[in-house]
Enzyme design. Structure first.
Site, short mmCIF file in Angstrom:
data_model
loop_
_atom_site.label_atom_id
_atom_site.label_comp_id
_atom_site.label_asym_id
_atom_site.label_seq_id
_atom_site.Cartn_x
_atom_site.Cartn_y
_atom_site.Cartn_z
N CYS A 61 -8.62 3.70 2.86
CA CYS A 61 -8.53 2.44 3.59
C CYS A 61 -9.21 1.38 2.74
CB CYS A 61 -9.26 2.54 4.92
SG CYS A 61 -8.66 3.89 5.93
N ARG A 63 -4.34 0.27 -0.46
CA ARG A 63 -5.16 1.42 -0.07
C ARG A 63 -4.74 2.00 1.28
NH1 ARG A 63 -9.91 1.58 -3.10
NH2 ARG A 63 -10.85 2.90 -1.53
N TRP A 116 -5.27 3.46 6.46
CA TRP A 116 -4.34 4.57 6.20
C TRP A 116 -4.81 5.69 7.10
CZ3 TRP A 116 -4.61 9.62 4.25
CH2 TRP A 116 -3.39 10.16 3.83
N ASN A 158 -14.20 3.54 5.53
CA ASN A 158 -13.20 4.22 4.70
C ASN A 158 -13.77 5.60 4.40
OD1 ASN A 158 -11.35 5.01 2.70
ND2 ASN A 158 -12.52 4.00 1.09
N GLY A 159 -13.03 6.65 4.75
CA GLY A 159 -13.52 8.01 4.51
C GLY A 159 -13.23 8.89 5.71
N GLU A 205 7.25 13.40 -14.01
CA GLU A 205 6.87 12.07 -13.53
C GLU A 205 8.11 11.32 -13.01
OE1 GLU A 205 4.48 10.57 -12.54
OE2 GLU A 205 4.72 8.43 -12.84
N GLU A 210 8.75 9.35 -4.46
CA GLU A 210 7.77 8.59 -3.70
C GLU A 210 8.22 7.19 -3.33
OE1 GLU A 210 4.00 7.99 -5.68
OE2 GLU A 210 4.97 7.72 -7.62
N HIS A 258 17.38 30.59 -13.74
CA HIS A 258 16.62 31.59 -12.98
C HIS A 258 16.52 31.23 -11.50
CE1 HIS A 258 15.65 33.59 -16.70
NE2 HIS A 258 15.26 32.43 -17.21
N LYS A 310 -2.76 3.95 -2.49
CA LYS A 310 -3.02 3.91 -3.93
C LYS A 310 -4.17 4.82 -4.31
CE LYS A 310 -2.56 1.96 -8.08
NZ LYS A 310 -1.39 2.52 -8.76
#
Ligand code: F6R
Length: 611
Positions: free
Chosen positions: A2, A27, A78, A104-105, A484, A491, A507, A606
């Site tokens: 966040c 974020r 987030w 944030n956390g 990548e 995404e 395979h 991010k």
């Protein structure tokens, strides 16, 4: 995950907070909120607005009310605990709406704390872990906000960066951090508390970096920092040379496109920062020569796109420096009790330097006495401060959630580091180094020529955006770039894409290819060119369309593949830095065709500061 911000000063702060949040939106962007304290005739009042959705919703709500006051906090979220909902959005408040807090956390022991506080009569209104913090501050507040925050944090397990304000302290913000970033922006008669520097670059370039376990008391004219034992400490301000124009769109439709286009500059700056008069320089203090000479093994730890730069690093370090390199996802490394021979070097790659999994991997490596060298785009980031040494990428701030210019800059650092290690270990001659440096110096121009193909890639996106699945194939040095490429497509466009070593298709995965599943293949001129041509024949025989990335002038591939993107010739060991660029642009254009928000893809953030 966040973004948090706090302001104390003399200006009306609602718009300052909103602008800061806009720069922190990468974020997290599922809900947001702002609280402001206003003092009128010695009476303090708090007003708060919270909205679900991105910041436009908050901005609209703010435009409809007057929010006066020179002390305030803000948050862009987030979601971890509790769905995106107005009541789960921050700031959170205590029972009397007198103390407000942004976080944030993740508070890991929030359940027992919540039960305890409910028994004491506290009323909870959200499903979040965060709300226990503000009720604890309320419970423990006597007449000192710093003390109350300090006592609160003693009870808490988990990660946090917080900013707290109270109606009883109209000129004061209290911040604290553990495992989530927090910096103080130093202004004239005003100060900021914020998750990262770009959010307030328009106001200041001077910062105090808050370290693990520290608590900070901020007024408009004073900043006091306390260590985890409550001792007052002094810090030297850090002056950044990032400027605000670097963090703005400058006419591009999205940050991601701007950042893709900035790659020649980012990669050139990164090269120049490490090469002087045809010599690669790395401080002895960042990576001692003795360690390089005696190292038995190298590990690269990283996550996501940075992990793929790690695979590039493995290829070149093993080729030039002749030492075994294991590349391990940081979130696995920390739990698998890795066997790290003494001495070993750990290369941690993290553009933000704040990814919690990578930081935890760094701590694990340090516990096992390895030398940790971090590759980061952010000086003074947590990963940098916790590592033994650092090599920086000079990409400037990256705002788009999907990494682009920081990735190619990480690859450039990987090439230079590989050559440097080889030199110190005596596995390469000075002449060979000079020859390779000449090639690397030319990389920015080659990237530029790939970017000049933008229109062609746009046309290809027009054809390919209709497919629901993709397989990306490559071999040897081509493999990290297809990994990548597939991640970028997934995404930002939400199309299912998988990357495979081309030889592995037979395979199993070849069962998937067919009319509905095109194959993107890297087919540069290289030592395994004929092998990958065979692999392309195999998928063509199963009806797949093939989009090939091939060296300019390759006529054979034009007869085989359905579409070709041409890339300039470069020795295969350095091809990833070129190949990944058209794949970024391809993903970008496909996502745009599908109407996706490329700068803020769903479910992502991010900087991932939670496990
Ligand atoms: C994808 C992307 C992520 C990051 C990952 C690690 O485009 O950006 O996969 O690479 O979250 O982030 P850093 O490098 O900041 O540790």
């Amino acid at each position: 995950m966040c973004g948090i911000i706090g302001y104390v000063g003399e200006k009306d702060c609602a718009s300052i907070l909103l602008n800061g949040l806009k720069r922190l939106e990468y974020r997290g962007y599922d809900s947001s909120g702002i609280a402001v304290l206003n003092s009128v005739n010695d009476k303090n009042e708090i007003s708060m607005i919270r909205r679900v959705g991105n910041l436009k919703k908050l901005e609209k709500a703010l435009s409809e009310v007057e929010m006066k006051g020179s002390l305030g906090i803000g948050h862009t979220r987030w979601a971890t605990h509790g769905k995106p909902h107005r009541l789960n959005a921050h700031p959170h408040s205590d029972c009397k709406n007198e103390i407000l807090l942004v976080h944030n956390g993740i508070i890991e022991n929030y359940e027992p704390l919540r039960k305890e506080l409910v028994l004491k009569g506290h009323k909870f209104v959200s499903e979040t872990d965060t709300e226990v913090l503000v009720h604890l501050v309320e419970e423990l507040y006597k007449d000192d906000l710093v003390e109350a925050v300090k006592e609160t944090l003693k009870r808490v397990e988990g990660s946090y960066a917080i900013v707290v304000m109270s109606i009883k302290c109209p000129n004061q913000l209290v911040g604290a951090r553990y495992d989530s970033p927090l910096v103080v922006g130093l202004g004239d008669d005003e100060n900021f508390l914020v998750s990262d520097m770009p959010a307030v670059l328009e106001h200041t370039n001077k910062f105090l970096i808050i370290d693990q376990g520290e608590i900070v008391n901020v007024t408009k004219g004073k900043v006091e920092i306390y260590d985890r034992n409550g001792n007052k400490i002094n810090k030297k301000p850090y002056k950044t040379n990032w400027d605000i124009s670097l963090a703005e769109k400058e006419g591009y439709e999205d940050f991601m496109l701007k950042e893709i286009m900035e790659q020649p500059v980012a990669v050139r700056e990164t090269y120049r920062a490490h090469v002087y008069k045809h010599k690669i320089s790395l401080d002895e203090s960042s990576l001692p020569l003795e360690i390089i000479k005696k190292a038995k093994k190298i590990f690269v730890i990283a996550c996501g796109t940075s992990l793929f730069a790690g695979f590039v690093a493995k290829g070149v370090i093993e080729k030039f420096a002749k030492i075994t390199v294991d590349v391990v996802t940081a979130s696995e490394f920390r739990y698998m009790n890795p066997i790290i021979p003494d001495p070993s070097i750990i290369i941690a790659i993290s553009q933000s330097g704040e990814t919690l999994d990578t930081i935890a991997g760094i701590r694990e490596a340090k516990k096992k006495k390895a030398w940790v060298l971090v590759v980061s785009n952010v000086m003074e980031s947590s990963a940098v401060r916790e590592s033994d040494g650092a090599m920086y990428t000079f990409a400037g701030p990256e705002i788009g959630v999907a990494a682009s210019k920081t990735h190619t800059s990480q690859i450039m650092v990987s090439y230079l580091l590989a050559l440097y290690l080889a030199k110190i270990r005596g596995t390469i001659t000075e002449d060979e180094i000079a020859f390779h440096l000449e090639t690397l110096k030319g990389v920015p121009d080659k990237i530029k020529s790939v970017l000049d193909n933008h229109d062609k890639i746009k046309e290809l996106a027009d054809i390919y955006h209709k497919f629901p699945n993709f397989i990306f194939i490559g071999r040897k040095f081509g493999l990290p770039a297809v990994m990548e490429g597939a991640l970028k497509l997934k995404e930002i466009s939400y199309i299912h894409a998988e990357a495979y070593p081309a030889g592995e298709m037979k395979h199993g995965p070849i069962a998937l290819v067919g009319e509905n599943c095109p194959v993107v293949a890297i087919v540069n001129k290289s030592s395994i060119y004929s092998k990958i041509i065979s692999n392309i024949n195999e998928v063509k025989a199963r009806g797949a369309s093939v989009l090939a990335l091939a060296t300019i002038g390759d006529s054979k591939i034009k007869n085989l593949a359905d579409h070709v993107i041409e890339v300039p010739e470069i020795p295969e060991e350095f091809s990833a830095i070129i190949n990944v660029v058209p794949l970024q642009l391809f993903a970008y254009e496909v996502a745009k065709k599908l109407g996706c928000n490329v700068d803020q893809p769903r479910n992502l953030a991010k900087t991932v500061t939670v496990e």
